[in-house]
Structures are given as structure tokens and as C-alpha cells.
Enzyme design. Sequence first.
Site, PDB file in Angstrom:
ATOM      1  N   HIS A  69       0.866  -1.178   0.000  1.00 26.94           N
ATOM      2  CA  HIS A  69       0.000   0.000   0.000  1.00 26.94           C
ATOM      3  C   HIS A  69       0.902   1.228   0.000  1.00 26.94           C
ATOM      4  CE1 HIS A  69      -2.261   3.069   2.520  1.00 26.94           C
ATOM      5  NE2 HIS A  69      -3.076   2.888   1.516  1.00 26.94           N
ATOM      6  N   ASN A  70       0.491   2.282  -0.736  1.00 30.46           N
ATOM      7  CA  ASN A  70       1.327   3.498  -0.820  1.00 30.46           C
ATOM      8  C   ASN A  70       2.790   3.125  -1.026  1.00 30.46           C
ATOM      9  OD1 ASN A  70      -0.961   4.970  -0.350  1.00 30.46           O
ATOM     10  ND2 ASN A  70      -0.437   5.592   1.715  1.00 30.46           N
ATOM     11  N   GLU A  99       1.109  -0.053  -5.542  1.00 31.82           N
ATOM     12  CA  GLU A  99       0.171   1.048  -5.745  1.00 31.82           C
ATOM     13  C   GLU A  99       0.876   2.268  -6.321  1.00 31.82           C
ATOM     14  OE1 GLU A  99      -3.426   3.165  -3.305  1.00 31.82           O
ATOM     15  OE2 GLU A  99      -1.675   2.566  -2.158  1.00 31.82           O
ATOM     16  N   ASP A 101      -0.064   6.153  -6.936  1.00 36.32           N
ATOM     17  CA  ASP A 101      -1.012   7.223  -6.621  1.00 36.32           C
ATOM     18  C   ASP A 101      -0.677   8.392  -7.552  1.00 36.32           C
ATOM     19  OD1 ASP A 101      -2.934   8.433  -5.132  1.00 36.32           O
ATOM     20  OD2 ASP A 101      -2.033   7.964  -3.203  1.00 36.32           O
ATOM     21  N   HIS A 114       1.449  11.127  -2.134  1.00 40.97           N
ATOM     22  CA  HIS A 114       0.227  10.924  -1.359  1.00 40.97           C
ATOM     23  C   HIS A 114      -0.544  12.240  -1.345  1.00 40.97           C
ATOM     24  CE1 HIS A 114      -2.010   9.363   2.341  1.00 40.97           C
ATOM     25  NE2 HIS A 114      -2.264   8.556   1.352  1.00 40.97           N
ATOM     26  N   GLU A 148      -4.100   4.480  -8.822  1.00 38.79           N
ATOM     27  CA  GLU A 148      -5.066   5.395  -8.220  1.00 38.79           C
ATOM     28  C   GLU A 148      -4.942   6.694  -9.008  1.00 38.79           C
ATOM     29  OE1 GLU A 148      -5.389   7.315  -4.007  1.00 38.79           O
ATOM     30  OE2 GLU A 148      -5.724   5.170  -3.775  1.00 38.79           O
ATOM     31  N   ASP A 402      18.424 -10.273  30.051  1.00 43.68           N
ATOM     32  CA  ASP A 402      17.610 -11.301  30.730  1.00 43.68           C
ATOM     33  C   ASP A 402      16.576 -11.822  29.731  1.00 43.68           C
ATOM     34  OD1 ASP A 402      19.034 -10.559  32.944  1.00 43.68           O
ATOM     35  OD2 ASP A 402      17.482  -9.282  33.779  1.00 43.68           O
TER      36      ASP A 402
END
Length: 509
Positions: A69-70, A99, A101, A114, A148, A402
Site C-alpha cells: 500500500h502506498n 500502488e 497514486d 500521497h 489510483e 535477561d
Amino acid sequence: MQRVTKDKCIDIVNRFEPSKDGRKKGQLGIDEFTDYLLSEECDIFDPDQNKICEDMNQPLSHYYIASSHNTYLMKDQLQGPSSVEAYIRALTKGCWCMELDCWDGPNDDPIIYHGHTFTSKIQFKAVIEAINTYAFETSEYPVILSIENHCNIKQQQAMAEYMIEIFGDKLCSETVPENETCLPSPDALRGKILIKGKKLPPNSEDGYVTDEDEGAESDKKKNNKTKDHPVKKHKLAKELSDLVNYCVSTRFQDFQLSQTNQKYFEMCSFSESTAIKLAMSCPEEFVNHNKKFLSRIYPNGMRVDSSNYNPQDLWNCGCQMVALNYQTHGLMMDLYHGFFRRNANCGYILKPAIMREEIAYFSANTKDVIPGVSPQILHIKVISGQHFPKPKGSGARGDVTDPYVTIEIFGIPADCAEERTKTVPHNGYSPIFDESFEFQINLPELALVPFAVLDDDYIGDEFIGQYTIPFECMQTGYRHIRLCSNTGEEIPNCTLFIHVAITNKRGGG
């Protein structure tokens, strides 16, 4: 260990024992035996899974497909950098659905970023060139580009032109056969790049399509649109429309309408919250829908920090393209890389038979034993650890660690479980745990087993190392797990020594 013959044992001695005398006697010294236990041959991961071992001739809808995604982002979704490097990184990590965009850029040259944010911008053409160079380096199976589209007609035409020119023969632009009823197979689409996007109806006059899919996230951020808002229309260039064939974006209304109206080459995208709602309320229908149609799931727009949801919930429903933010490390991405480790990390995993066969009935929420699938019991003994580093950032707070180990099972709800060992105080170098655990696995094909080593004493990020393996890729016997950092790189010499046994469950459920 399974499938071990006398000849295999002699071969091990001959390869690992340096002394002639030892080889002649057919004996291994203790140091050489340790070297053998630490060699790749005693790795927990089944080497048969390093090659293609699944049937790759079934319809595309029968496979899980590694999806991001993106893809262009290196960090968060508000002001992080966009980079061509992010596409190269995704492809080399075995991602096959990415993707893009797309927005209007200066000089009629489309850009990727974006929308409505401060993320940096990159050229569409540069991304296409990078995809063309790296697309089939790790696997020949089809690459799917999820477009997109927010561009004007002129820039959409430029996008189409770049893809035709740069991808050439790799671009799958064939017309969908009229008489077919299911998608082609990964094998039939070897070396091909598919474009996912909107398509104009035949003989469309005005060139407009609805764009509920495209920009769904940026719209949500802007106006939080609800079902009452009219669906926006978007003008689509015929040149771009013509490149879309087997992955035509369409609007989802309900499963019944999909069964009667949706064509096999049409696919729906769902936001994470919509998909999870459907997974909870109608899991059987979702599984059924995904036998024939592709579904793409993307993270909610509210995840501005690019965090990830649990992909397992949607794999359980047979969703193929469960897209995550590849740039964000952590448990969800560890699960993702672990899940796709099998089948030569080729980005395509065949779904379980009960999620493909038409007559099969499966609900992802089942708490029962699944008819026709015999439950397995996984027995794990955590014996010891070797060379654990200190947690990141522990600095001068003393040199001691630990450590304790957690083992989880991710799968269908009936299989989910978590156990942990005791803490070994002040010993990160060679802690002895010597503890045994047992897990029942009802659907082995979907079960994932993440191991993690953590520091009990450290306040803050107590993470030391991790490794996630599909249950079906585990080798039985005494095994070493090579632990990885939280970014997925192997930590040198850092291992967990365990014993694995798998038995069938006796008696009824």
C-alpha cells in the site's frame, strides 16, 4: 528428522568431519557435530520451499498475492519522502501488487505522491522505468500495478504512453476472452504486467467513470464521505482504460449482487474496516466471493503513521491482495514476510482447498475442527539461545540481558495461541531454557509461527530478535532458528536451538 538414510548419515560425516580417521570410522567429533547443527542443513525452514512447489495453473483468484500500500512511501503518510527506491525495495522483497497514486505534475508530466499531504513527489515515468528493470528479478509471475488515478485527460494519456513504451511486450493488454468464466493462472501470465484500474464501458460516450476506489482514502480524510454522499465521477482517458483487462476496479455493494452481476475480471477494493466488518458479519460469503473474484484490502486512511493491521484476519477470508505498508517494520510485516517465505518467495501462495473448491463450505470464524482437515499437534521444545545482542538503545545500562522466548500461533481463530518461556537472568550469550510447549493446529495451511526473543529487564523496546515461519515449512527434529532484526535482516550468529515434533491429533475433535 524425516527421510534420513544410512547413506545420508555417511554423507554428513564425510562433509563435516575433517579427520581421515573419523571419516573412516563414520564418526563426527563434538565440535564438528555442533558445526553440523548450526549449518543450513539443520535450519528450521524446509529447503524444498526454496523452489516453486505449488500448482501455479489455477485462476489468479485462488492465490494470495503479496501486495503493498502506498508503495512509493519510505516513512509516514503525511510528510515522509516518496522514492523510486521504495518500489525497487518492494519488488526485491517479493511484492507483486504495488500502488501508484497518480496526480497532475508540471509540464504535463504525471507525478506520484500521497495527495493532500506534504509527502515528496516523484515522476511517474521514473517509477515505470524502475518497475520495468526490477519486475521479474525474483519471480516470473505477474506484477499487478494498482493505479489510483487523479490526473487530467492529457496526463492520463501520458501515463498510458509511458507504460506502452517502457513495458513493451511485458504489458498484458490482451482483450478479455468473452467465453471465459475465470481468471487466467499465474503461470499463463508469466512475465506480464497487469494494470488494475477503472475501465470505460463499451461504446462509452462521455468517458466518465465513478471513482469510489480511486482516492477513497484522501476523500475520507477531506470530507469523511458517507453512503449518503453522491459518488463522484471522474473523466477517464480511453488510452488508459484500454490497458486494463483482468483487474477492472468495480464498486462493491453486497455479496449477493456480486454473485449475480460481477464479471470474473472485475475486482473490488475494501478499506481495512469495511473488510473486517464483512469478515465478522458474513465470513462464509466473503470466502465464497473470493473463490472467483479478486479482492484488494488497504489500510484505513486514519493510519497516518503508516501502521499496519493484522493481515491474517483477511487471509482467513481468502482475500488475495491484503496490502500493507511495506515501509513500516514490526510484527505485522514480520507475519507478512513469514507468510510469503514459502513457494520460493515468488509472491503467490495457493489458498487452502476448502477456500477454492466450489462445493466446499468454510467460515473464517470457525472454532471447530474443519471437516476433511486433520488437526496437527505441534510440539516445540525451546532448548537454548546463542549470542543474543542487547536490545537497541540499552546503551550503558550494564551489559547483561535477561532473555525469554515467546511462541505464537497466528491462523484461524481456533488456532491462535501464545506461550512464553521463563526468563534466564543475566545471560544473553548462551541461555538455557529447556521448556516444552504444545499447540493444536486445525488449519495447517494458514498457520504461522512467530518466535520472538525479548529482554525482561529492559524498560522500553525490549525486542532482541524474531523469526516467523509458516507451520507447513517447519522441519522436525533438532533445529536452529536464525533470528532477524525488526527490519528483517539476519542477526549474525544469533540463533535459537529448538526441537520440533508434529503429530496427528488422535480421536475426535
